[in-house]
Design a protein around this motif. Structure first.
Motif, PDB file in Angstrom:
ATOM      1  N   THR A 141     -73.229  55.483  37.452  1.00  0.00           N
ATOM      2  CA  THR A 141     -73.407  56.873  37.006  1.00  0.00           C
ATOM      3  C   THR A 141     -72.078  57.613  36.910  1.00  0.00           C
ATOM      4  O   THR A 141     -72.018  58.712  36.354  1.00  0.00           O
ATOM      5  N   ARG A 193     -78.231  49.945  35.623  1.00  0.00           N
ATOM      6  CA  ARG A 193     -76.987  50.080  36.366  1.00  0.00           C
ATOM      7  C   ARG A 193     -76.680  51.522  36.772  1.00  0.00           C
ATOM      8  O   ARG A 193     -75.684  52.107  36.347  1.00  0.00           O
ATOM      9  N   ASP A 194     -77.487  52.060  37.674  1.00  0.00           N
ATOM     10  CA  ASP A 194     -77.176  53.394  38.192  1.00  0.00           C
ATOM     11  C   ASP A 194     -76.091  53.360  39.271  1.00  0.00           C
ATOM     12  O   ASP A 194     -75.748  54.392  39.832  1.00  0.00           O
ATOM     13  N   THR A 243     -77.082  55.126  31.665  1.00  0.00           N
ATOM     14  CA  THR A 243     -76.416  54.002  32.316  1.00  0.00           C
ATOM     15  C   THR A 243     -76.869  52.711  31.627  1.00  0.00           C
ATOM     16  O   THR A 243     -77.952  52.663  31.046  1.00  0.00           O
TER      17      THR A 243
END
Ligand SMILES: *Cc1c(COP(=O)(O)O)cnc(C)c1O
Length: 378
Positions: free
Chosen positions: A82, A78-79, A57
């Motif tokens: 996902t 920035r998960d 990510t």
């Protein structure tokens, strides 16, 4: 959702009556590494991980939000991106749990939580991806589903209501549901709330290696890493990874549901189990999971994790501080943070890191962002 689907959701019947009665009957994925997780590890590389998330990510700078929060350089992991079932952090966890279920020969995932549970929705989608069934034990009485549960039903999950509003009622309903499936000749794979097991935490142990690589490319020095804590599996994996990497970071959890001391103890226990599981798994598992070679883990200690009280008015209840930060995140970076987890974790960023290098681990929650923006209740 169609009225018919909603009726099906209500029809699966109560599970809370037998709360606790069927403990142990349900199979492998309890708090300790059971036979199923060992089977996963011992078996071929293919079983070690089922790819669900789009990785790595992005790691992005957020200078305007950093000014608002009063931190030094702020990077956001920035998960929320996902890319699997709006699941945010749950995608990494489910990669290992679904592999565990497959290695165990299970046919149905059994998971549970509140109606708004992001884990339940993502588990339902992950089950579909793997050709498994999914039963969800949901706290409360049958009611029109919030977005997460509506999606879970669209993904084919069967819902059993506990008929008690307490989220803890799920803990008894899960083994009861699994025992019920087993008595009908099916093989369930029981997943505790939030997917918080040593095997699930492996997803975030791996993610720690991903972050290290990205920070190296970025040329960033030592950082504080802040993440929201619900069931604790995510932070546990990061703690385990941080220890394996030689402790490059200071980890801060923002507990949104449990008292911070309780959450910290849970996280340390899970992290220890995760490291022991990895240690006993052997090199095939590490290779198949995509883990780089690393040294033996030093002992964990309480100093490996600090947990802040981020509950505000309580789990799932909006707090004015978090709502204001959510608006700031939108207005400074166009970033969406949800009122249940990530906005409260931003308040922890502000409290614990004035002037410091920070990585804020964004764990998702997009469904609740939309619900909050449109005035829907969770
Ligand atoms: C589930 C969730 C968390 C908490 O993760 P745990 O592993 O349960 O601690 C944080 N943020 C979001 C958006 C979540 O959905």
């Amino acid at each position: 959702m169609t009225p018919a689907a909603w009726a099906r959701a209500g029809a699966a019947g109560p599970a809370a009556g037998a709360a606790g009665a069927a403990g142990g009957a349900a199979g492998p994925a309890g708090e300790q590494a059971g036979p199923g997780s060992r089977a996963c590890i011992a078996s071929s590389g293919l079983a070690a991980r089922v790819r669900l998330a789009a990785l790595p990510t992005p790691l992005v700078a957020a200078p305007r939000l950093a000014r608002v929060l009063g931190t030094g350089p702020l990077l956001i992991k920035r998960d929320d991106l996902t890319g699997f079932a709006f699941g945010g952090n749950k995608a990494r966890v489910l990669e290992f749990l679904v592999a565990g279920a497959i290695a165990d020969g299970a046919g149905t995932l059994v998971a549970g939580g509140a109606p708004g549970s992001n884990f339940c929705a993502a588990a339902a989608a992950a089950a579909q991806r793997a050709g498994l069934g999914c039963q969800l034990v949901i706290a409360g009485h049958p009611a029109p589903p919030p977005p997460a549960l509506a999606l879970a039903l669209s993904w084919g999950a069967v819902v059993r209501w506990t008929r008690s509003p307490e989220r803890e009622s799920v803990d008894g309903g899960l083994p009861a549901a699994a025992a019920d499936l087993a008595s009908r000749g099916q093989r369930p794979y029981l997943i505790p709330r939030g997917g918080a097991t040593a095997l699930g935490a492996m997803g975030y142990l791996l993610a720690a290696f991903e972050l290290r690589q990205q920070l190296a490319e970025h040329g960033s020095g030592p950082a504080r890493v802040v993440v929201a804590v619900g069931s604790g599996g995510t932070l546990a994996g990061l703690v385990a990874g941080n220890v394996l990497l030689g402790r490059p970071w200071t980890l801060f959890g923002a507990s949104v549901s449990r008292p911070p001391d309780v959450a910290a103890a849970r996280v340390l226990t899970l992290a220890g189990e995760c490291l022991r599981m990895l240690g006993s798994a052997g090199p095939e598992f590490a290779a198949a999971a995509g883990l780089p070679r690393c040294g033996a883990a030093a002992d964990l200690s309480a100093a490996d994790v600090t947990v802040d009280d981020a509950r505000g008015a309580g789990h799932g209840l909006p707090s004015p501080e978090a709502s204001a930060l959510a608006e700031q995140a939108m207005r400074t970076e166009g970033l969406m943070v949800d009122p249940v987890y990530t906005a409260k974790a931003l308040a922890t960023v502000r409290r614990c890191a004035p002037g410091d290098n920070v990585v804020f681990w964004h764990t998702g929650g997009v469904l609740d962002v939309v619900a909050a923006a449109t005035g829907d209740r969770r």
